[in-house]
Design a protein around this motif. Structure first.
Motif, PDB file in Angstrom:
ATOM      1  N   GLY A 118       0.802  -1.225   0.000  1.00  0.00           N
ATOM      2  CA  GLY A 118       0.000   0.000   0.000  1.00  0.00           C
ATOM      3  C   GLY A 118       0.830   1.267   0.000  1.00  0.00           C
ATOM      4  N   GLY A 119       1.825   1.298   0.853  1.00  0.00           N
ATOM      5  CA  GLY A 119       2.698   2.463   0.905  1.00  0.00           C
ATOM      6  C   GLY A 119       2.178   3.621   1.708  1.00  0.00           C
ATOM      7  N   ALA A 120       0.970   3.524   2.279  1.00  0.00           N
ATOM      8  CA  ALA A 120       0.407   4.572   3.142  1.00  0.00           C
ATOM      9  C   ALA A 120       0.361   5.929   2.463  1.00  0.00           C
ATOM     10  N   VAL A 121      -0.131   5.962   1.226  1.00  0.00           N
ATOM     11  CA  VAL A 121      -0.310   7.242   0.530  1.00  0.00           C
ATOM     12  C   VAL A 121      -1.564   7.908   1.087  1.00  0.00           C
ATOM     13  N   PRO A 122      -1.465   9.099   1.707  1.00  0.00           N
ATOM     14  CA  PRO A 122      -2.637   9.742   2.309  1.00  0.00           C
ATOM     15  C   PRO A 122      -3.772   9.941   1.300  1.00  0.00           C
ATOM     16  N   GLY A 123      -4.968   9.532   1.693  1.00  0.00           N
ATOM     17  CA  GLY A 123      -6.142   9.687   0.846  1.00  0.00           C
ATOM     18  C   GLY A 123      -6.267   8.657  -0.254  1.00  0.00           C
ATOM     19  N   GLU A 124      -5.249   7.812  -0.426  1.00  0.00           N
ATOM     20  CA  GLU A 124      -5.275   6.810  -1.493  1.00  0.00           C
ATOM     21  C   GLU A 124      -5.147   5.391  -0.940  1.00  0.00           C
ATOM     22  N   THR A 125      -4.074   5.124  -0.218  1.00  0.00           N
ATOM     23  CA  THR A 125      -3.837   3.773   0.291  1.00  0.00           C
ATOM     24  C   THR A 125      -3.569   3.728   1.790  1.00  0.00           C
ATOM     25  N   GLU A 126      -3.625   4.872   2.451  1.00  0.00           N
ATOM     26  CA  GLU A 126      -3.365   4.883   3.889  1.00  0.00           C
ATOM     27  C   GLU A 126      -4.618   4.443   4.647  1.00  0.00           C
ATOM     28  N   VAL A 127      -4.591   3.216   5.169  1.00  0.00           N
ATOM     29  CA  VAL A 127      -5.720   2.709   5.939  1.00  0.00           C
ATOM     30  C   VAL A 127      -5.592   3.192   7.383  1.00  0.00           C
ATOM     31  N   SER A 128      -6.639   2.999   8.151  1.00  0.00           N
ATOM     32  CA  SER A 128      -6.678   3.545   9.510  1.00  0.00           C
ATOM     33  C   SER A 128      -5.592   2.966  10.404  1.00  0.00           C
ATOM     34  N   SER A 129      -5.276   1.686  10.223  1.00  0.00           N
ATOM     35  CA  SER A 129      -4.229   1.096  11.054  1.00  0.00           C
ATOM     36  C   SER A 129      -2.876   1.771  10.802  1.00  0.00           C
ATOM     37  N   GLN A 130      -2.622   2.179   9.566  1.00  0.00           N
ATOM     38  CA  GLN A 130      -1.372   2.886   9.282  1.00  0.00           C
ATOM     39  C   GLN A 130      -1.389   4.304   9.843  1.00  0.00           C
ATOM     40  N   TRP A 131      -2.558   4.935   9.846  1.00  0.00           N
ATOM     41  CA  TRP A 131      -2.666   6.256  10.455  1.00  0.00           C
ATOM     42  C   TRP A 131      -2.450   6.171  11.971  1.00  0.00           C
ATOM     43  N   ILE A 132      -2.905   5.074  12.572  1.00  0.00           N
ATOM     44  CA  ILE A 132      -2.665   4.861  14.002  1.00  0.00           C
ATOM     45  C   ILE A 132      -1.170   4.763  14.276  1.00  0.00           C
ATOM     46  N   ARG A 133      -0.453   4.046  13.420  1.00  0.00           N
ATOM     47  CA  ARG A 133       0.998   3.951  13.600  1.00  0.00           C
ATOM     48  C   ARG A 133       1.661   5.326  13.487  1.00  0.00           C
ATOM     49  N   THR A 134       1.189   6.132  12.538  1.00  0.00           N
ATOM     50  CA  THR A 134       1.748   7.473  12.381  1.00  0.00           C
ATOM     51  C   THR A 134       1.532   8.301  13.638  1.00  0.00           C
ATOM     52  N   LEU A 135       0.339   8.197  14.221  1.00  0.00           N
ATOM     53  CA  LEU A 135       0.041   8.941  15.447  1.00  0.00           C
ATOM     54  C   LEU A 135       0.934   8.487  16.595  1.00  0.00           C
ATOM     55  N   ILE A 136       1.167   7.185  16.694  1.00  0.00           N
ATOM     56  CA  ILE A 136       2.033   6.668  17.757  1.00  0.00           C
ATOM     57  C   ILE A 136       3.465   7.153  17.561  1.00  0.00           C
ATOM     58  N   GLU A 137       3.926   7.145  16.323  1.00  0.00           N
ATOM     59  CA  GLU A 137       5.282   7.629  16.047  1.00  0.00           C
ATOM     60  C   GLU A 137       5.429   9.108  16.377  1.00  0.00           C
ATOM     61  N   ASN A 138       4.331   9.854  16.294  1.00  0.00           N
ATOM     62  CA  ASN A 138       4.336  11.281  16.652  1.00  0.00           C
ATOM     63  C   ASN A 138       3.987  11.516  18.118  1.00  0.00           C
ATOM     64  N   ASP A 139       3.980  10.435  18.896  1.00  0.00           N
ATOM     65  CA  ASP A 139       3.725  10.485  20.337  1.00  0.00           C
ATOM     66  C   ASP A 139       2.325  11.012  20.658  1.00  0.00           C
ATOM     67  N   ASP A 140       1.361  10.732  19.784  1.00  0.00           N
ATOM     68  CA  ASP A 140      -0.029  11.099  20.039  1.00  0.00           C
ATOM     69  C   ASP A 140      -0.813   9.819  20.360  1.00  0.00           C
ATOM     70  N   ARG A 141      -0.580   9.292  21.544  1.00  0.00           N
ATOM     71  CA  ARG A 141      -1.203   8.033  21.925  1.00  0.00           C
ATOM     72  C   ARG A 141      -2.707   8.190  22.163  1.00  0.00           C
TER      73      ARG A 141
END
Length: 292
Positions: free
Chosen positions: A233-256
């Motif tokens: 998928g590659g986590a392309v925003p609005g195209e292939t980024e599914v919610s689980s990948q967005w959750i990972r992004t939030l965790i990496e940004n310390d937004d638990r």
């Protein structure tokens, strides 16, 4: 002799205990420890399922309602929900059709290698999801041996989700197909019913509860999938980024807190879909029993 004496000493007209009744002071019967088993099952369910759910709820509520609402209504979150739900719904519909076909072939047809095919169906259950993503990337990546480049496309995400969710429909329908009374189908055919009529009037109504159950499981797995889509998928925003990948992004940004909020939304969607489909399937099964 003792039992005879006790029987003779019984009052005239007293009724003998019914089979299965426990006399006062007798040991519990085979089902006497039901409460103990229920208690053990409840404790295990609480430790494995309820406590983690309570923990994620507590974390999601840590920033208050405003923080929760902002997290789940942000543009990135809404886009991830849209991509996740649309692809998952499409994958579920495709799996309903082809999962039924595969289950039918495995139960009604004989062909060389049938046992091997039956074993391959369970492979996505045993295969680590990241390996599935590597397989998809090797087959549909830039160096695709079949000439299909699906990396960073919705089609690539859909194919990966089809791979990991197919067994749910097949394994839900297959046992029911094995138990179907084929005499009813033969009787309908002898009365002049064609194949389409037998399929729509006899087979599909009997399979509806299991089809809906398999569809609910496949959909729930799809909306929470991460490993199988992370590479293709590659986590392309609005195209292939599914919610689980967005959750990972939030965790990496310390937004638990935001990650927990998105997780809660996915959990609620999954629970509602499973509950509704199983309720509909249960009603369909009852109607089938009444009409039988």
């Amino acid at each position: 002799m003792t039992s005879v004496a006790q029987t003779d000493a019984a009052e005239p007209g007293s009724a003998a205990p019914a089979p299965g009744d426990s006399a006062p002071g007798a040991r519990p019967g085979r089902y006497g420890s039901t409460s103990l088993r229920v208690g053990a099952a409840s404790i295990w369910l609480s430790v494995i399922v309820l406590l983690p759910l309570a923990a994620i709820l507590w974390q999601a509520a840590g920033g208050g309602w405003n923080a929760f609402w902002l997290a789940v209504t942000s543009n990135a979150a809404l886009e991830s929900f849209r991509v996740t739900l649309t692809i998952s719904a499409g994958v579920t519909v495709v799996n309903l059709v082809f999962g039924l076909i595969v289950a039918w072939v495995l139960t009604r047809d004989d062909f060389p290698g049938k046992r091997l095919v039956d074993s391959v169906i369970d492979l996505p259950f045993a295969l680590p999801t990241i390996v599935a993503s590597l397989v998809m990337l090797a087959l549909y990546g830039p160096a695709s041996p079949v000439g299909l480049h699906l990396q960073h496309t919705k089609w690539g995400v859909g194919v990966a989700l089809l791979f990991v969710t197919l067994p749910f429909v097949v394994r839900s329908v297959q046992p029911v197909l094995l138990e179907l009374d084929r005499d009813v189908e033969e009787a309908a055919a002898s009365l002049g019913a064609n194949t389409f009529t037998i399929l729509t009037k006899i087979i599909l109504p009997a399979l509806l509860p299991s089809l809906l159950s398999g569809a609910g499981l496949a959909f729930s797995r799809a909306i929470g999938e991460f490993g199988s889509v992370v590479l293709i998928g590659g986590a392309v925003p609005g195209e292939t980024e599914v919610s689980s990948q967005w959750i990972r992004t939030l965790i990496e940004n310390d937004d638990r807190t935001g990650a927990a909020a998105i997780s809660i939304v996915l959990l609620v969607i999954s629970f509602v879909v499973l509950f509704v489909l199983r309720a509909v399937g249960s009603r369909a099964a009852k109607r089938e029993e009444l009409s039988a």
